[in-house]
Design an enzyme around this catalytic site. Sequence first.
Site, short mmCIF file in Angstrom:
data_model
loop_
_atom_site.label_atom_id
_atom_site.label_comp_id
_atom_site.label_asym_id
_atom_site.label_seq_id
_atom_site.Cartn_x
_atom_site.Cartn_y
_atom_site.Cartn_z
N LYS A 228 43.86 46.47 64.60
CA LYS A 228 44.77 47.54 63.92
C LYS A 228 46.02 47.43 64.65
CE LYS A 228 41.61 50.22 61.20
NZ LYS A 228 41.04 51.47 61.13
N ARG A 268 33.24 48.35 63.78
CA ARG A 268 33.50 47.79 62.35
C ARG A 268 34.71 46.64 62.89
NH1 ARG A 268 37.60 47.86 58.79
NH2 ARG A 268 37.17 47.52 56.47
#
Length: 292
Positions: A228, A268
Amino acid sequence: GPLSVVRKVRRRTLRDLPTDRTLIMGVVNVTHNSFSDGGEYLAADAAIEQGLRLHYAGADIIDVGGESTRPGAESIDPVTEQNRILPVIEALVKAGAVVSVDTMHTVTAEAALKIGDVIINDVSGLNYEPEMPELIARTGATYILMHNRGDSKTMDSLADYGDVVEDVAQELTELKDAFLAAGVQPEQLILDPGLGFAKAGAQNWELLQGLDRLQSLGFPVLVAASRKRFLGTLLANAAGAEPAPADRDHATAAVSALSALHRVWGVRVHEIEPSLHAVKAARAWLDPESAG
Ligand SMILES: Nc1nc2ncc(COP(=O)(O)O)nc2c(=O)[nH]1
């Protein structure tokens, strides 16, 4: 296609997964911009191969999503979403993978649950579809409740918090209570702080630092930091240039290790092995006898 190599195997569910370590959820984004050519059929075929690759690399769960959740991403209609992901879900379930469906649409969740015992992974936060709690209660499906605010177009402008950990804990509690009120059982729910969703930069690190507070709500927690933007920012060089997403996997594995040290339910990730090794190291750290 890839299915010719898949033997008929027993379908697996969450109950078949390890309980002594943090689980690895691999990511398959079946979005037209995930694949160079933009062709739906090739996207499905390539997505199935990618899902099988992650499964055989050791992912415990494969998360299949048809809608980009990037800030500003256009929402897609459920039919398009289903055309993209249902063939992928079916192939991966038949290959013996435990699958989660990354969708905000109740109709897509229902269609996926007809294929198999999939987990519903919903990034909509308090903007969930009104019929979703009833579907989750009726089917008994495992449901990932993620903290979010607004939608992909507004969430970046909604990152104003008093205390981001307390505010996220409070809003996740409201979300959780709404699902329990609809008849969902506590053991069906997994919480997720929604890193990058209505959170800017350091707020993501504050939420990771506050992981114990989120875990004190009494539910398993999923951490999804993989590749991210806040990791890119962390890794920027002297000239301010950030590494590309695919070059953030070492930082991702570090966050996986630290999350596993806090005994989170799962992480994840886009790349399996670095984080699988990380969570196994954390398990050995916490329980040396388990180190083989
Ligand atoms: N539960 C959950 N699901 C998610 N799905 C997509 C993305 C967006 O990340 P990607 O585009 O890199 O997959 N992030 C999350 C997340 O943080 N939590």
